[in-house]
Write an enzyme that holds these catalytic residues in place. Structure first.
Site, mmCIF file in Angstrom:
data_model
loop_
_atom_site.group_PDB
_atom_site.id
_atom_site.type_symbol
_atom_site.label_atom_id
_atom_site.label_comp_id
_atom_site.label_asym_id
_atom_site.label_seq_id
_atom_site.Cartn_x
_atom_site.Cartn_y
_atom_site.Cartn_z
ATOM 1 N N SER A 63 -23.966 -45.168 0.122
ATOM 2 C CA SER A 63 -24.245 -45.914 1.432
ATOM 3 C C SER A 63 -25.478 -46.623 1.244
ATOM 4 O O SER A 63 -26.261 -46.559 0.081
ATOM 5 C CB SER A 63 -24.931 -44.893 2.318
ATOM 6 O OG SER A 63 -23.712 -43.856 2.778
HETATM 7 N N1 SAH Z 1 -23.414 -39.277 0.905
HETATM 8 C C1 SAH Z 1 -22.718 -40.384 0.001
HETATM 9 C C2 SAH Z 1 -21.892 -41.145 0.787
HETATM 10 C C3 SAH Z 1 -20.501 -40.896 0.156
HETATM 11 S S1 SAH Z 1 -19.476 -42.189 0.923
HETATM 12 C C4 SAH Z 1 -24.341 -41.002 -0.676
HETATM 13 O O1 SAH Z 1 -25.043 -40.515 -1.054
HETATM 14 O O2 SAH Z 1 -24.329 -42.362 -0.520
HETATM 15 C C5 SAH Z 1 -18.551 -40.683 1.873
HETATM 16 C C6 SAH Z 1 -17.709 -39.627 1.132
HETATM 17 O O3 SAH Z 1 -17.253 -38.972 1.930
HETATM 18 C C7 SAH Z 1 -16.705 -40.029 -0.028
HETATM 19 O O4 SAH Z 1 -17.229 -39.672 -1.088
HETATM 20 C C8 SAH Z 1 -15.542 -39.425 0.658
HETATM 21 O O5 SAH Z 1 -14.533 -39.078 -0.359
HETATM 22 C C9 SAH Z 1 -16.447 -38.360 1.319
HETATM 23 N N2 SAH Z 1 -15.283 -37.561 2.182
HETATM 24 C C10 SAH Z 1 -14.285 -38.326 3.194
HETATM 25 N N3 SAH Z 1 -13.641 -37.138 3.988
HETATM 26 C C11 SAH Z 1 -14.342 -36.051 3.486
HETATM 27 C C12 SAH Z 1 -14.082 -34.849 3.932
HETATM 28 N N4 SAH Z 1 -13.209 -34.209 4.794
HETATM 29 N N5 SAH Z 1 -14.771 -33.558 3.364
HETATM 30 C C13 SAH Z 1 -15.829 -33.910 2.450
HETATM 31 N N6 SAH Z 1 -16.003 -35.233 2.026
HETATM 32 C C14 SAH Z 1 -15.091 -36.238 2.550
#
Ligand code: SAH
Length: 215
Positions: free
Chosen positions: A63
């Site tokens: 993010s």
């Molecule tokens: N928290 C991260 C952002 C990652 S983007 C950061 O530090 O920047 C969002 C993430 O959500 C992706 O890696 C995706 O694989 C995950 N995701 C999507 N659906 C999900 C679910 N149902 N359970 C767990 N993770 C999920």
């Protein structure tokens, strides 16, 4: 030339966070301390402190720094909480939350990202109070529920009922809700048995997959 990451980090905190509406001193301190470049793939490292989300592979992103800080700020943590982070990705936001709460459980649905997050947290010495599990976090994580706070980093069509159930009273949940392409970031508060939610800002996250996300 290797960038001076510390100066980049300081500049990011000044311009992107303090220059906007991030005021919580603990959040600003955490964003100043966690080495974001250590959570980004080597080929994208140069973009570590840019004011945007950055690719982390598997079609996913880390993010935008401001979004991570804003979500942490609205959770209003005092250091005593157990927090669930849904969508841990590369583990960066989990590391930031780890500095603000007693314990963080990050759940990630893509096994290779979960492994990467674990490795990033271990290498940066942030794994003392931050645990990463692999699974569908749209249903929360009943093994360690309930949680004082829940942060969801992927966009849901609606607020997943399981997450509301796994939230303590009082408790706070921050989650992007809306369509696949743009959403409202909502702060949901449970207090004395009632649930109230308010819109924090407009946002754009990757879709939440799984049972209570986008199928
Ligand atoms: N928290 C991260 C952002 C990652 S983007 C950061 O530090 O920047 C969002 C993430 O959500 C992706 O890696 C995706 O694989 C995950 N995701 C999507 N659906 C999900 C679910 N149902 N359970 C767990 N993770 C999920």
């Amino acid at each position: 030339m290797i960038p001076d990451w510390e100066s980049e980090r300081r500049r990011m905190v000044e311009r992107q966070l303090r220059g906007r509406d991030i005021r919580n001193p603990q959040v600003l301190a955490a964003m100043l301390e966690i080495p974001r470049e250590d959570f980004v793939a080597p080929e994208c490292r140069i973009l570590s402190y840019s004011d945007q989300p950055v690719q982390i592979g598997h079609g996913q992103t880390i993010s935008q720094p401001y979004m991570t800080a804003l979500m942490a700020q609205v959770l209003d943590l005092d250091g005593t909480e157990t927090v669930l982070e849904v969508g841990a990705g590369c583990g960066y936001a989990a590391a930031v939350l780890g500095m603000l709460a007693a314990r963080v459980v990050g759940i990630e649905i893509v096994p290779r990202l979960a492994a990467q997050a674990r490795e990033n947290l271990r290498r940066t010495g942030r794994d003392r109070n931050v645990t990463i599990v692999c699974g569908d976090g749209s249903a929360g994580y009943s093994e360690t529920a309930p949680f004082d706070a829940i942060s969801v980093a992927a966009a849901a069509p609606e607020i997943p009922v399981s997450l509301l159930e796994q939230l303590k009273d009082p408790g706070r949940l921050v989650i992007p809700v809306g369509g696949r392409n743009d959403q409202d970031l909502l702060l949901v508060q449970k207090h004395k048995g009632t649930i109230r939610s308010r819109r924090v800002t407009q946002c754009r996250f990757v879709p939440l997959r799984g049972g209570e996300g986008w199928k």
